[in-house]
Design a protein around this motif. Structure first.
Motif, mmCIF file in Angstrom:
data_model
loop_
_atom_site.group_PDB
_atom_site.id
_atom_site.type_symbol
_atom_site.label_atom_id
_atom_site.label_comp_id
_atom_site.label_asym_id
_atom_site.label_seq_id
_atom_site.Cartn_x
_atom_site.Cartn_y
_atom_site.Cartn_z
ATOM 1 N N ASN A 1 -3.974 -8.128 15.119
ATOM 2 C CA ASN A 1 -4.459 -6.972 14.348
ATOM 3 C C ASN A 1 -3.348 -6.461 13.443
ATOM 4 O O ASN A 1 -2.202 -6.339 13.871
ATOM 5 C CB ASN A 1 -4.900 -5.830 15.284
ATOM 6 C CG ASN A 1 -6.132 -6.197 16.098
ATOM 7 O OD1 ASN A 1 -6.151 -6.051 17.300
ATOM 8 N ND2 ASN A 1 -7.156 -6.686 15.442
ATOM 9 N N GLY A 2 -3.718 -6.187 12.197
ATOM 10 C CA GLY A 2 -2.750 -5.621 11.252
ATOM 11 C C GLY A 2 -1.830 -6.649 10.625
ATOM 12 O O GLY A 2 -0.883 -6.293 9.904
ATOM 13 N N ALA A 3 -2.074 -7.959 10.857
ATOM 14 C CA ALA A 3 -1.168 -8.998 10.348
ATOM 15 C C ALA A 3 -1.252 -9.156 8.833
ATOM 16 O O ALA A 3 -0.297 -9.591 8.194
ATOM 17 C CB ALA A 3 -1.474 -10.326 11.021
ATOM 18 N N GLY A 4 -2.419 -8.834 8.264
ATOM 19 C CA GLY A 4 -2.566 -8.986 6.810
ATOM 20 C C GLY A 4 -3.697 -9.926 6.399
ATOM 21 O O GLY A 4 -3.799 -10.303 5.233
ATOM 22 N N LYS A 5 -4.569 -10.274 7.347
ATOM 23 C CA LYS A 5 -5.657 -11.232 7.049
ATOM 24 C C LYS A 5 -6.641 -10.658 6.035
ATOM 25 O O LYS A 5 -6.925 -11.281 5.011
ATOM 26 C CB LYS A 5 -6.403 -11.616 8.342
ATOM 27 C CG LYS A 5 -5.503 -12.201 9.410
ATOM 28 C CD LYS A 5 -6.261 -12.498 10.679
ATOM 29 C CE LYS A 5 -6.862 -11.282 11.365
ATOM 30 N NZ LYS A 5 -5.876 -10.367 11.983
ATOM 31 N N SER A 6 -7.159 -9.460 6.334
ATOM 32 C CA SER A 6 -8.157 -8.869 5.428
ATOM 33 C C SER A 6 -7.549 -8.640 4.048
ATOM 34 O O SER A 6 -8.228 -8.857 3.039
ATOM 35 C CB SER A 6 -8.657 -7.528 5.950
ATOM 36 O OG SER A 6 -9.126 -7.688 7.232
ATOM 37 N N THR A 7 -6.304 -8.206 4.024
ATOM 38 C CA THR A 7 -5.640 -7.970 2.735
ATOM 39 C C THR A 7 -5.626 -9.270 1.921
ATOM 40 O O THR A 7 -5.929 -9.273 0.723
ATOM 41 C CB THR A 7 -4.203 -7.449 2.969
ATOM 42 O OG1 THR A 7 -4.285 -6.274 3.783
ATOM 43 C CG2 THR A 7 -3.493 -7.118 1.683
ATOM 44 N N TYR B 1 0.863 -1.186 0.000
ATOM 45 C CA TYR B 1 0.000 0.000 0.000
ATOM 46 C C TYR B 1 0.899 1.235 0.000
ATOM 47 O O TYR B 1 1.936 1.241 0.672
ATOM 48 C CB TYR B 1 -0.861 0.060 1.263
ATOM 49 C CG TYR B 1 -1.862 -1.063 1.430
ATOM 50 C CD1 TYR B 1 -3.046 -1.071 0.715
ATOM 51 C CD2 TYR B 1 -1.637 -2.093 2.340
ATOM 52 C CE1 TYR B 1 -3.985 -2.083 0.887
ATOM 53 C CE2 TYR B 1 -2.568 -3.106 2.523
ATOM 54 C CZ TYR B 1 -3.737 -3.092 1.789
ATOM 55 O OH TYR B 1 -4.663 -4.091 1.969
ATOM 56 N N HIS C 1 -10.888 -13.915 15.964
ATOM 57 C CA HIS C 1 -10.074 -13.714 17.168
ATOM 58 C C HIS C 1 -10.683 -14.532 18.312
ATOM 59 O O HIS C 1 -10.223 -14.459 19.444
ATOM 60 C CB HIS C 1 -10.025 -12.233 17.548
ATOM 61 C CG HIS C 1 -9.229 -11.398 16.571
ATOM 62 N ND1 HIS C 1 -7.864 -11.493 16.464
ATOM 63 C CD2 HIS C 1 -9.599 -10.490 15.654
ATOM 64 C CE1 HIS C 1 -7.430 -10.655 15.526
ATOM 65 N NE2 HIS C 1 -8.476 -10.039 15.015
#
Ligand SMILES: Nc1ncnc2c1ncn2[C@@H]1O[C@H](COP(=O)(O)OP(=O)(O)OP(=O)(O)O)[C@@H](O)[C@H]1O
Length: 328
Positions: free
Chosen positions: A57-63, A11, A213
């Motif tokens: 949080n922020g690990a890259g799952k949604s991406t 990004y 989670h």
């Protein structure tokens, strides 16, 4: 089959400077930085698998999920679902996918639930027979028949989630992505949702990728875990093997009727880790000694009145995976 090979997603983020002059500078000469949401991820998921895709949080799952559903394009690497790129063939891949986000609904707020289903029937061009069969199954498993005439805006969170799950399955997708499907639900509603997920996987062979989670979701649903942190895969394997490797110990807690002699506390197969009055805690490895052997060994020396064996704590295990894969 789902296959990711060396997938990177970057990004571009504009660095905001502080103060008024900083803000003006950012406006005319923006300073850009690159953030790697996903940093070289590879994995394969076979048809019919049920996989937990975990990370802090922020690990890259949604991406990752957004790239699998074709919403985002990878910066490099390859994403394939059934051999097809979701980016290049969005329409045909989307027909194979169902997606549910626990945090936001895909249903139409102003329509009744049944009307939403009718609309999806047209969007996905679901034939009458498939629609009827699938709707009957959703009524059966989720018990949504009484909700069919309720406007979506009037549904409770748990009812809405059932509606979302039914909507995601109406076109018989072979892969279902679930993002926090039990978030905010009460204990019973969570259980209903988990039962539904298991049934879809067992009866229809739906491949399920679950981001959560909630560790009860993990324990009850995921046979395999893929754990990511800072955009990289840090663990990938059957849950049972991860537990054996990362948390091979169990705890034995004993309640005694009288204080023991210090020499009686020792046992060659276990470590005494805590003593609080008449309560003793031992830690032992499954591979060294069985619980029953240890209990009979200790009972011969100690006046045991009650006992319990505690399985490894999956929460500790996952916390340790996150901790050990984070930079110091
Ligand atoms: N649109 C975006 N623009 C810039 N950076 C982004 C964007 N989306 C995600 N990121 C960054 O990419 C990284 C991965 O984010 P992502 O949302 O995939 O994480 P996540 O594992 O889904 O987190 P969470 O559990 O909090 O939902 C984070 O550092 C995030 O700040």
């Amino acid at each position: 089959m789902i296959e990711l090979t060396n997938v990177v997603k970057e990004y571009t983020v504009i660095k905001k400077k502080s103060g008024l002059s900083g803000s003006i500078q950012s406006l005319f000469r923006p300073e850009k930085t690159i953030v790697r949401g996903v940093d070289g991820i590879s994995f394969r998921i076979e048809p019919g698998e049920m996989v937990g895709y975990l990370g802090p949080n922020g690990a890259g799952k949604s991406t990752t999920i957004k790239m699998l559903t074709g919403i985002l394009h990878p910066t490099s690497g390859s994403v394939r679902i059934g051999g097809i790129s979701p980016q290049e063939n969005r329409k045909s891949v989307v027909k194979q996918l169902g997606v549910v986000f626990g945090q936001r609904t895909q249903l139409y707020w102003d329509l009744r639930l049944g009307e939403t289903f009718e609309l999806l029937k047209r969007i996905y061009r679901i034939d009458d027979d498939t629609f009827k069969t699938n709707l009957a199954m959703m009524h059966d498993v989720l018990g949504i028949d009484q909700l069919i005439n309720t406007p979506v805006r009037q549904l409770s969170l748990g009812q809405r989630m059932k509606g979302d799950l039914a909507a995601a399955m109406l076109h018989s997708p072979s892969v279902l992505f679930l993002d926090e499907p039990t978030i905010g639900l009460d204990v019973e509603a969570k259980q209903n949702i988990r039962t539904f997920i298991k049934e879809m996987n067992m009866k229809r062979g739906t491949t399920i990728i679950l981001t959560t989670h909630d560790l009860d979701d993990v324990e009850q649903l995921c046979k395999r875990l893929i754990v990511i942190n800072h955009g990289k895969v840090v663990e990938d394997g059957p849950l049972s093997e991860l537990i054996l490797r990362m948390a091979p110990y169990r705890l034995l807690v004993l309640d005694l009727s009288q204080l023991p002699e210090p020499s009686d506390l020792r046992h060659p197969g276990a470590e005494s880790i805590k003593q609080e009055g008449l309560k003793l805690t031992y830690r032992f490895h499954k591979s060294d000694i069985s619980a029953s052997e240890l209990i009979s060994g200790l009972s011969a020396k100690l006046s045991v009145i009650d006992l319990s064996v505690k399985e490894p704590d999956i929460e500790d295990m996952i916390r340790e995976m996150y901790r050990s894969s984070s930079p110091a």
